[in-house]
Design a protein around this motif. Structure first.
Motif, mmCIF file in Angstrom:
data_model
loop_
_atom_site.group_PDB
_atom_site.id
_atom_site.type_symbol
_atom_site.label_atom_id
_atom_site.label_comp_id
_atom_site.label_asym_id
_atom_site.label_seq_id
_atom_site.Cartn_x
_atom_site.Cartn_y
_atom_site.Cartn_z
ATOM 1 N N LEU A 29 114.128 -10.338 25.051
ATOM 2 C CA LEU A 29 114.086 -11.110 23.815
ATOM 3 C C LEU A 29 112.633 -11.216 23.388
ATOM 4 C CD1 LEU A 29 115.254 -12.993 21.619
ATOM 5 C CD2 LEU A 29 115.068 -14.877 23.280
ATOM 6 N N VAL A 30 112.320 -10.713 22.202
ATOM 7 C CA VAL A 30 110.947 -10.705 21.690
ATOM 8 C C VAL A 30 110.851 -11.691 20.535
ATOM 9 C CG1 VAL A 30 109.106 -9.304 20.687
ATOM 10 C CG2 VAL A 30 110.707 -8.273 22.334
ATOM 11 N N HIS A 31 110.173 -12.800 20.757
ATOM 12 C CA HIS A 31 109.939 -13.735 19.667
ATOM 13 C C HIS A 31 108.817 -13.203 18.769
ATOM 14 C CE1 HIS A 31 112.749 -16.650 21.043
ATOM 15 N NE2 HIS A 31 112.102 -16.952 22.165
ATOM 16 N N ALA A 32 108.834 -13.618 17.504
ATOM 17 C CA ALA A 32 107.864 -13.124 16.511
ATOM 18 C C ALA A 32 107.926 -11.603 16.444
ATOM 19 C CB ALA A 32 106.452 -13.599 16.822
ATOM 20 N N GLY A 33 109.130 -11.094 16.230
ATOM 21 C CA GLY A 33 109.347 -9.654 16.251
ATOM 22 C C GLY A 33 108.669 -8.896 15.133
ATOM 23 N N GLY A 34 108.190 -9.594 14.098
ATOM 24 C CA GLY A 34 107.474 -8.927 13.019
ATOM 25 C C GLY A 34 105.978 -8.980 13.152
ATOM 26 N N SER A 35 105.493 -9.577 14.228
ATOM 27 C CA SER A 35 104.049 -9.666 14.469
ATOM 28 C C SER A 35 103.523 -8.360 15.042
ATOM 29 C CB SER A 35 103.751 -10.803 15.449
ATOM 30 O OG SER A 35 104.266 -10.485 16.736
ATOM 31 N N GLY A 36 102.204 -8.268 15.195
ATOM 32 C CA GLY A 36 101.618 -7.082 15.803
ATOM 33 C C GLY A 36 102.103 -6.872 17.222
ATOM 34 N N VAL A 37 102.063 -7.941 18.033
ATOM 35 C CA VAL A 37 102.553 -7.835 19.409
ATOM 36 C C VAL A 37 104.051 -7.553 19.423
ATOM 37 C CG1 VAL A 37 102.895 -9.076 21.585
ATOM 38 C CG2 VAL A 37 100.736 -9.304 20.359
ATOM 39 N N GLY A 38 104.790 -8.207 18.529
ATOM 40 C CA GLY A 38 106.232 -8.024 18.493
ATOM 41 C C GLY A 38 106.650 -6.606 18.168
ATOM 42 N N THR A 39 106.043 -6.009 17.137
ATOM 43 C CA THR A 39 106.404 -4.646 16.758
ATOM 44 C C THR A 39 105.992 -3.643 17.834
ATOM 45 O OG1 THR A 39 104.352 -4.474 15.457
ATOM 46 C CG2 THR A 39 106.361 -5.079 14.269
ATOM 47 N N ALA A 40 104.885 -3.922 18.530
ATOM 48 C CA ALA A 40 104.486 -3.060 19.651
ATOM 49 C C ALA A 40 105.450 -3.216 20.820
ATOM 50 C CB ALA A 40 103.062 -3.385 20.082
ATOM 51 N N ALA A 41 105.824 -4.460 21.126
ATOM 52 C CA ALA A 41 106.695 -4.721 22.273
ATOM 53 C C ALA A 41 108.050 -4.045 22.123
ATOM 54 C CB ALA A 41 106.863 -6.223 22.465
ATOM 55 N N VAL A 42 108.625 -4.095 20.933
ATOM 56 C CA VAL A 42 109.920 -3.453 20.700
ATOM 57 C C VAL A 42 109.853 -1.972 21.063
ATOM 58 C CG1 VAL A 42 111.492 -2.690 18.875
ATOM 59 C CG2 VAL A 42 110.762 -5.079 18.971
ATOM 60 N N GLN A 43 108.790 -1.302 20.671
ATOM 61 C CA GLN A 43 108.656 0.128 20.945
ATOM 62 C C GLN A 43 108.390 0.403 22.421
ATOM 63 O OE1 GLN A 43 106.447 2.344 17.683
ATOM 64 N NE2 GLN A 43 105.975 0.234 17.100
ATOM 65 N N LEU A 44 107.606 -0.475 23.065
ATOM 66 C CA LEU A 44 107.308 -0.279 24.482
ATOM 67 C C LEU A 44 108.533 -0.573 25.354
ATOM 68 C CD1 LEU A 44 103.691 -1.739 24.728
ATOM 69 C CD2 LEU A 44 104.391 0.672 24.740
ATOM 70 N N VAL A 45 109.377 -1.505 24.923
ATOM 71 C CA VAL A 45 110.631 -1.749 25.641
ATOM 72 C C VAL A 45 111.491 -0.489 25.611
ATOM 73 C CG1 VAL A 45 112.821 -3.003 25.584
ATOM 74 C CG2 VAL A 45 110.669 -4.248 25.282
ATOM 75 N N LYS A 46 111.617 0.108 24.461
ATOM 76 C CA LYS A 46 112.413 1.331 24.324
ATOM 77 C C LYS A 46 111.832 2.455 25.168
ATOM 78 C CE LYS A 46 114.339 4.436 20.795
ATOM 79 N NZ LYS A 46 114.415 4.725 19.333
ATOM 80 N N LEU A 47 110.492 2.585 25.155
ATOM 81 C CA LEU A 47 109.828 3.626 25.941
ATOM 82 C C LEU A 47 110.093 3.443 27.435
ATOM 83 C CD1 LEU A 47 107.862 6.086 25.578
ATOM 84 C CD2 LEU A 47 106.000 4.484 26.095
ATOM 85 N N ALA A 48 110.225 2.181 27.872
ATOM 86 C CA ALA A 48 110.473 1.879 29.288
ATOM 87 C C ALA A 48 111.944 1.972 29.659
ATOM 88 C CB ALA A 48 109.942 0.480 29.614
ATOM 89 N N GLY A 49 112.801 2.299 28.687
ATOM 90 C CA GLY A 49 114.219 2.421 28.964
ATOM 91 C C GLY A 49 114.976 1.115 28.877
ATOM 92 N N GLY A 50 114.360 0.093 28.235
ATOM 93 C CA GLY A 50 115.011 -1.195 28.092
ATOM 94 C C GLY A 50 115.648 -1.370 26.726
ATOM 95 N N ARG A 51 116.200 -2.572 26.489
ATOM 96 C CA ARG A 51 116.832 -2.927 25.229
ATOM 97 C C ARG A 51 116.188 -4.204 24.724
ATOM 98 N NH1 ARG A 51 121.969 -4.905 26.754
ATOM 99 N NH2 ARG A 51 122.660 -4.653 24.600
ATOM 100 N N SER A 52 116.032 -4.319 23.404
ATOM 101 C CA SER A 52 115.377 -5.514 22.871
ATOM 102 C C SER A 52 116.145 -6.146 21.724
ATOM 103 C CB SER A 52 113.954 -5.189 22.418
ATOM 104 O OG SER A 52 113.955 -4.337 21.284
ATOM 105 N N MET A 53 115.939 -7.451 21.612
ATOM 106 C CA MET A 53 116.423 -8.253 20.503
ATOM 107 C C MET A 53 115.239 -9.070 20.024
ATOM 108 S SD MET A 53 119.335 -11.240 20.659
ATOM 109 C CE MET A 53 119.273 -12.619 19.515
ATOM 110 N N VAL A 54 115.120 -9.317 18.718
ATOM 111 C CA VAL A 54 113.957 -10.031 18.188
ATOM 112 C C VAL A 54 114.384 -11.269 17.406
ATOM 113 C CG1 VAL A 54 112.635 -7.887 18.002
ATOM 114 C CG2 VAL A 54 113.822 -8.784 15.981
#
Length: 354
Positions: free
Chosen positions: A170-195
């Motif tokens: 679960l990524v809070h502030a999904g539209g922030s700089g950290v949030g948009t980066a985290a969503v992509q890094l979760v996918k790269l690591a083989g995980g799933r994300s919700m924001v």
């Protein structure tokens, strides 16, 4: 905290010849005389930094603003001891000189850097171990949107939370700089994300980057949505920059043995309710972290791991990892840039150019 005085820009600056070009002994920089609202900011004159043994001097083409900059401007977040009092935790540009102990960089290299401060200026001295090459596919303004938020997101997911394949985040502030980066890094690591985010536009951006679900926290209870998304299990990891006001909902969203990573307090530092009891029932871990105050050695290792595991993702004509830039402004628009961030109107990074 040292507040640099406003200085006249009328007189020509003396210059120092270093390496390939003449470098002024003074430079333009974002300054403020006293803490306060965005209106206290102005572009003035400051001394050009000199490089130490393990540093490189970068002619800044672009920099970016972060929440830490707005807090420092208000007098609420002092820079680490020995760091520049000028705002700016990241920058991109060209190396113009290097310290005597630096062998991996040379004048003319296009680079981006993680900084303790000083990035909102024409020149900045950066630790050589905290510098990354700019991929040919990225412009310098886009590269300026990478170091602070992508390294923060990588730190949260890999060094703190220990993300693994198949895990939910679960990524809070999904539209922030950290949030948009985290969503992509979760996918790269083989995980799933919700924001969570405060507008449909921000949610749509996160979904386009790989998030599976988005919740507008203004109209929907994210804890309920998490349970629906995970089939009642809860999430393995929460990345939380909000803090106090989300505490009980975070506990309700967490899976058994989950990790709640707290890296900001936008919603306050006080907690109400049986948070600790809820964590104990779920055997949950509350992990807190910052990046700016970390040691030189920690940041060097963070940069090394990030480059090793993620750097190829930024390269090529169809990169897997895409920095999200909300807007690019001239540094003279610094007041507007800070105001926009404080009003949460940015979707991604606000970049400043010199």
């Amino acid at each position: 905290l040292l507040y640099l005085p406003r200085a006249s820009l009328a007189l020509p600056s003396p210059t120092l010849t270093v390496a390939r070009q003449s470098i002024s002994l003074t430079m333009r920089a974002v300054l403020f005389d006293t803490p306060g609202p965005p209106s206290v900011l102005h572009v003035g004159e400051a001394d050009t930094p000199t490089v130490r043994e393990n540093e490189v001097l970068i002619k800044v083409a672009a920099t970016a603003i972060n929440r830490a900059d707005t807090l420092q401007r208000k007098g609420l977040y002092n820079p680490p001891q020995g760091a520049s009092s000028i705002l700016g935790l990241e920058a991109a540009g060209e190396v113009v000189s290097v310290g005597g102990g630096v062998t991996q960089w040379k004048a003319g290299d296009r680079v981006m850097a993680l900084l303790d401060g000083g990035g909102n200026a024409e020149y900045v001295a950066a630790d050589a171990g905290h510098v990354l090459p700019v991929p040919a596919s990225l412009s310098l303004p886009t590269a300026a949107a990478v170091p602070e938020v992508w390294l923060t997101a990588f730190q949260l997911l890999h060094l703190v939370a220990g993300i693994g394949p198949g895990q939910s985040v679960l990524v809070h502030a999904g539209g922030s700089g950290v949030g948009t980066a985290a969503v992509q890094l979760v996918k790269l690591a083989g995980g799933r994300s919700m924001v969570t985010a405060g507008s449909q536009q921000k949610i749509d951006t996160a979904l386009s980057l790989g998030a599976e679900r988005g919740v507008n926290y203004k109209t929907e209870e994210f804890a309920t949505a998490v349970m629906e998304w995970t089939g009642g299990k809860g999430v393995d990891i929460i990345l939380d920059c909000v803090g106090g006001s989300y505490a009980m909902k975070n506990v309700g969203s967490l899976a058994v043995d989950g990790r709640w990573v707290l890296y900001g307090l936008m919603g306050g530092g006080a907690v109400d309710g049986p948070v600790l009891a809820g964590l104990m029932r779920k055997r949950g871990s509350l992990l807190t972290t910052t990046l700016r105050s970390r040691s030189r050695e920690y940041k060097t290792e963070l940069v090394r791991q990030f480059k090793e595991k993620c750097w190829e993702g930024f390269e090529g004509n169809t990169p897997l990892l895409k920095p999200v830039v909300d807007c690019v402004m001239d540094v003279g628009e610094i007041k507007t840039a800070h105001q926009k961030m404080e009003e949460n109107r940015n979707n991604g990074k606000i970049v400043l150019t010199f």
